[in-house]
Structures are given as structure tokens and as C-alpha cells.
Design a protein around this motif. Structure first.
Motif, short mmCIF file in Angstrom:
data_model
loop_
_atom_site.label_atom_id
_atom_site.label_comp_id
_atom_site.label_asym_id
_atom_site.label_seq_id
_atom_site.Cartn_x
_atom_site.Cartn_y
_atom_site.Cartn_z
N GLN A 274 0.83 -1.21 0.00
CA GLN A 274 0.00 0.00 0.00
C GLN A 274 0.86 1.26 0.00
O GLN A 274 0.52 2.26 -0.63
CB GLN A 274 -0.94 -0.01 1.20
N SER A 275 2.00 1.21 0.69
CA SER A 275 2.93 2.34 0.69
C SER A 275 3.45 2.60 -0.72
O SER A 275 3.57 3.76 -1.14
CB SER A 275 4.12 2.05 1.62
N GLU A 276 3.74 1.53 -1.44
CA GLU A 276 4.29 1.66 -2.78
C GLU A 276 3.28 2.24 -3.77
O GLU A 276 3.65 2.86 -4.76
CB GLU A 276 4.76 0.29 -3.28
N PHE A 277 1.99 2.04 -3.49
CA PHE A 277 0.94 2.61 -4.34
C PHE A 277 0.71 4.09 -4.05
O PHE A 277 0.20 4.83 -4.89
CB PHE A 277 -0.39 1.87 -4.11
N GLU A 278 1.08 4.52 -2.86
CA GLU A 278 0.73 5.86 -2.37
C GLU A 278 1.44 6.95 -3.18
O GLU A 278 2.63 6.85 -3.47
CB GLU A 278 1.08 5.98 -0.89
N ALA A 282 3.50 12.47 2.40
CA ALA A 282 3.30 12.32 3.85
C ALA A 282 2.58 11.00 4.16
O ALA A 282 2.97 10.29 5.11
CB ALA A 282 2.49 13.50 4.38
N ASP A 283 1.55 10.67 3.38
CA ASP A 283 0.83 9.41 3.59
C ASP A 283 1.72 8.21 3.33
O ASP A 283 1.65 7.21 4.04
CB ASP A 283 -0.41 9.36 2.69
N ALA A 284 2.54 8.31 2.30
CA ALA A 284 3.44 7.21 1.95
C ALA A 284 4.42 6.92 3.08
O ALA A 284 4.59 5.77 3.50
CB ALA A 284 4.19 7.52 0.66
N ILE A 285 5.07 7.97 3.58
CA ILE A 285 6.05 7.79 4.65
C ILE A 285 5.40 7.23 5.90
O ILE A 285 5.96 6.37 6.60
CB ILE A 285 6.78 9.12 4.95
N ASN A 286 4.18 7.70 6.19
CA ASN A 286 3.45 7.17 7.35
C ASN A 286 3.23 5.67 7.21
O ASN A 286 3.43 4.90 8.16
CB ASN A 286 2.12 7.90 7.50
N LYS A 287 2.85 5.22 6.01
CA LYS A 287 2.62 3.80 5.78
C LYS A 287 3.92 3.00 5.78
O LYS A 287 3.98 1.88 6.28
CB LYS A 287 1.86 3.60 4.47
N TYR A 288 4.97 3.58 5.21
CA TYR A 288 6.27 2.92 5.25
C TYR A 288 6.71 2.70 6.71
O TYR A 288 7.17 1.61 7.08
CB TYR A 288 7.33 3.75 4.53
N GLU A 289 6.56 3.72 7.51
CA GLU A 289 6.94 3.63 8.92
C GLU A 289 6.14 2.54 9.64
O GLU A 289 6.69 1.77 10.43
CB GLU A 289 6.74 4.98 9.62
N ARG A 290 4.86 2.49 9.36
CA ARG A 290 4.01 1.47 9.99
C ARG A 290 4.40 0.07 9.51
O ARG A 290 4.43 -0.89 10.30
CB ARG A 290 2.54 1.75 9.68
N ALA A 291 4.72 -0.06 8.23
CA ALA A 291 5.14 -1.36 7.70
C ALA A 291 6.45 -1.80 8.34
O ALA A 291 6.62 -2.98 8.70
CB ALA A 291 5.30 -1.28 6.18
N ILE A 292 7.38 -0.87 8.49
CA ILE A 292 8.68 -1.16 9.12
C ILE A 292 8.48 -1.60 10.57
O ILE A 292 9.06 -2.60 11.02
CB ILE A 292 9.61 0.07 9.05
N ALA A 293 7.62 -0.88 11.28
CA ALA A 293 7.37 -1.19 12.69
C ALA A 293 6.69 -2.55 12.85
O ALA A 293 7.04 -3.33 13.75
CB ALA A 293 6.50 -0.09 13.32
N LEU A 316 14.33 9.28 -1.89
CA LEU A 316 15.37 9.71 -2.83
C LEU A 316 14.74 10.26 -4.11
O LEU A 316 15.18 11.29 -4.64
CB LEU A 316 16.29 8.54 -3.16
N ARG A 317 13.69 9.56 -4.60
CA ARG A 317 13.00 10.04 -5.81
C ARG A 317 12.39 11.41 -5.60
O ARG A 317 12.24 12.19 -6.55
CB ARG A 317 11.90 9.05 -6.23
N ASN A 318 12.02 11.70 -4.36
CA ASN A 318 11.38 12.97 -4.05
C ASN A 318 12.35 14.00 -3.47
O ASN A 318 11.93 15.04 -2.95
CB ASN A 318 10.22 12.73 -3.08
N GLY A 319 13.64 13.72 -3.56
CA GLY A 319 14.66 14.67 -3.13
C GLY A 319 14.68 14.95 -1.64
O GLY A 319 15.07 16.04 -1.21
#
Length: 352
Positions: A274-278, A282-293, A316-319
Motif C-alpha cells: 500500500q505504501s508503494e501505491f501511495e 506524507a501518507d506514503a512515509i506514514n505507511k512505510y513507517e508502519r510497515a517497518i514497525a 530519494l526520488r522525491n529529493g
């Protein structure tokens, strides 16, 4: 037929095995909860009747399927080892060696130390050869290639070694779709982890062709759909071809089905897809963090590493300068897993 005999004539010690096989069959149809309850009943009956010689015929189908899905891989590894030991003690060599292979496969899926797995794989393969169990030896060899490729042997990556090519060719020539699909399963994961997305996508397509000849696809506790989804998303980003997005959505839907059915360890996998689709940062990073946790909570160190790397690539893609932090975490986690070659590959590809 064994279940029919039990229903017509009553319970006997062979009924344990009948229930065990029924559990596996239900798992094939993805009726995980009924499969789990049936397998649990088989174990209770086995204990009541004290039929030690039938233990491998109960434990193997149950802990290969719903037992590991519902209870979690971590809590079934000891049971699979026990199944191997009892099989060796009672002379059920075929099921003992098959239990050893499943134990190694589930250990890889759970993300156990690759160094430990390499030692265990070599030990079990020697026994398989000694007892002329060549079917399980070949299946185990596919795992060993993945372990060495990720660990420290560059010649074994993605079906490139002579031995791996020969094994795959033999599987194709003999129409051994089980062995072929297992080789493709592990090779696809390798290719993705090393960033060879086109190769990984080709491998997945070949595996799916083989699976058409099988009674069921390779689920592997959700790991198959997880990496398939990641591969398809990577190809969608690279090519902008809608077919890859559709395939990725299908993989995510399967993971959502696993989460709804209580398959342990599928929640962080779904979150990462779901993070990869985002699209929103801000929403993407939130989901990445939750997935990592969640991956950390579930103790899947290798998938925690993948989640960190995916977060870093997104930043990185978003600088975003925070990418270096996540690459560093991914590097350390790959080392913790024992994937030295991948850790080195990350440093060479993305200096951070």
C-alpha cells in the motif's frame, strides 16, 4: 478415502493421518480457519491414541499449511524439526526429509540468519544424499542457492550458476513443476532484492505458467504475493504499463485476503505494498513507517530491511534528505539477516 472409512467405521489410529491430510487439502482451497481446526483435531487425536509412528503424517501437512499460517512461522519451526526427528526414529525417512526441507523453507520465509541456515542446509542435504532422497535434495538445493547468493557467492545469483541452470533444466525436461516453481520462487526474490526488476518479472511470469499445471499456487505464508506485488509495482514505475499496476493490485488483494483470515506476518506485507501505491508523500512515509514497525514486531528482519530500502528509494526520488537514514537502516538489517552481498550491493548502488 481415509476420512470416508473413518466416518463409516469409526476412529482408529490412521484417522489421525486422515485428518492431517484433510487439513492440508482445506488449506489448498484457502479455507485456512477450517484447515487449522481440522489439523488441531488431528494432533489431539494423535496424542490421545499415542501413535508416534503416524506423527510425521499429521505434523507435516498441518505445519506446512494452516498450522504455520495461523500460528505463525516462528512457532512452527520446532514442530517441523520434531517431525523430522520422529520420522528418522520411526523409519519414515521420506517424511522426515520432507519435513527437513519444509523447515528450511519456512526458516527462510521467516528471515532466520542466513549463516545458520547455510550450516543446516548443508547438514540436511548430506543426509538426503545418504538416504537417496533426491527429490527433497533438489528442493533444498534451490534454497541453498538463494542463501549463498544473498550471503557471499556472486556466481549463484538469479539462476546464473551452472548447477542452478542444470537443476532448472532438469525440472523443465521432467515436467517437475513443483521443483521448477520453487526454483523460480527463490530466484524471483533474489532478482528483486538485487534490483533486477525485469529479470524478476520474467521469472515470476515463468513461475505462474508452471503453476497452471499445479493443484495450487505457491503461497509460502504470503511471501509469494508480497514479492510478486513489489516486482509488479517496480515494473509499473519503470514502464508505465497498466498491466503491471493491475497485477500489483491483484497481489495486494490476495494479501488483504490473508490479513482478513488471520495469516500471521501478512499485515506488514500488505502495508508495504500500500505504501508503494501511495502518491502523497506524507501518507506514503506514514505507511512505510508502519510497515517497518510491524515487520519488526513480527520479527521478519529481512522484510523490515526491504521496507526500509523501499522507503529510502521513495524519499530519494522525491529529493528528501531522510533517504540516507533509511538506507542506513536497511543496510544494517541486511547485515543482521546475513545478506552480506546485498549489503555491499546497497552501498555500491546508493552511496549514503
Amino acid at each position: 478415502q481415509m476420512m470416508q472409512l473413518t466416518l463409516h467405521h469409526g476412529i482408529c489410529k490412521e484417522s489421525c493421518a486422515a485428518l492431517g491430510y484433510l487439513s492440508f487439502l482445506l488449506c489448498e482451497f484457502e479455507d485456512f480457519k477450517e484447515s487449522y481446526h481440522t489439523g488441531h483435531l488431528a494432533i489431539l487425536l494423535l496424542e490421545k491414541l499415542q501413535s508416534k509412528e503416524l506423527l510425521p503424517q499429521v505434523y507435516l501437512p498441518y505445519f506446512t499449511g494452516a498450522g504455520s499460517y495461523i500460528r505463525g512461522v516462528k512457532f512452527t519451526l520446532d514442530s517441523l524439526l520434531h517431525c523430522y526427528q520422529v520420522g528418522m526414529q520411526t523409519g519414515d525417512i521420506e517424511n522426515a526429509m520432507l519435513s527437513a526441507y519444509v523447515y528450511l523453507s519456512k526458516s527462510f520465509i521467516f528471515g532466520r540468519s542466513l549463516a545458520e541456515l547455510r550450516r543446516e542446509t548443508d547438514s540436511f542435504m548430506k543426509q538426503m544424499i545418504d538416504y537417496k532422497q533426491m527429490v527433497t535434495k533438489d528442493l533444498t538445493l534451490a534454497i541453498r542457492h538463494a542463501i549463498l547468493s544473498l550471503g557471499d557467492d556472486p556466481s549463484l545469483v538469479m539462476c546464473q550458476s551452472t548447477q542452478q541452470k542444470d537443476l532448472l533444466q532438469r525440472a523443465i525436461e521432467n515436467n517437475n513443476v513443483v521443483l521448477g516453481s520453487v526454483i523460480y520462487f527463490f530466484s524471483g526474490i533474489e532478482a528483486y532484492i538485487f534490483g533486477e526488476y525485469e529479470t524478476a518479472a520474467n521469472i515470476v511470469q515463468r513461475r505462474k505458467e508452471m503453476e497452471k499445471q499445479m493443484s495450487r499456487k505457491v503461497i509460502e505464508n504470503g511471501m509469494t504475493d508480497f514479492f510478486d506485488g513489489l516486482i509488479f509495482i517496480a515494473m509499473a514505475h519503470k514502464t508505465n504499463d497498466i498491466k503491471w499496476s493491475v497485477e500489483a493490485s491483484n497481489a495486494a488483494s490476495k494479501l488483504e485476503h490473508y490479513v482478513q483470515n488471520g495469516i500471521i506476518g501478512s499485515d506488514h506485507k500488505l502495508l508495504l505494498l500500500q505504501s508503494e501505491f501511495e502518491k502523497d508523500s506524507a501518507d506514503a512515509i506514514n505507511k512505510y513507517e508502519r510497515a517497518i514497525a510491524l515487520a519488526k514486531k513480527n520479527e521478519f528482519v529481512h522484510e523490515q530491511a526491504v521496507a526500509c530500502e523501499r522507503a529510502a528509494d521513495f524519499l530519494l526520488r522525491n529529493g528528501d534528505a531522510r533517504a540516507a537514514h533509511y538506507y542506513g537502516k536497511a543496510h544494517n538489517l541486511y547485515l543482521q539477516w546475513g545478506a552480506q552481498r546485498k549489503a555491499d550491493h546497497l552501498i555500491k548502488s546508493i552511496p549514503f
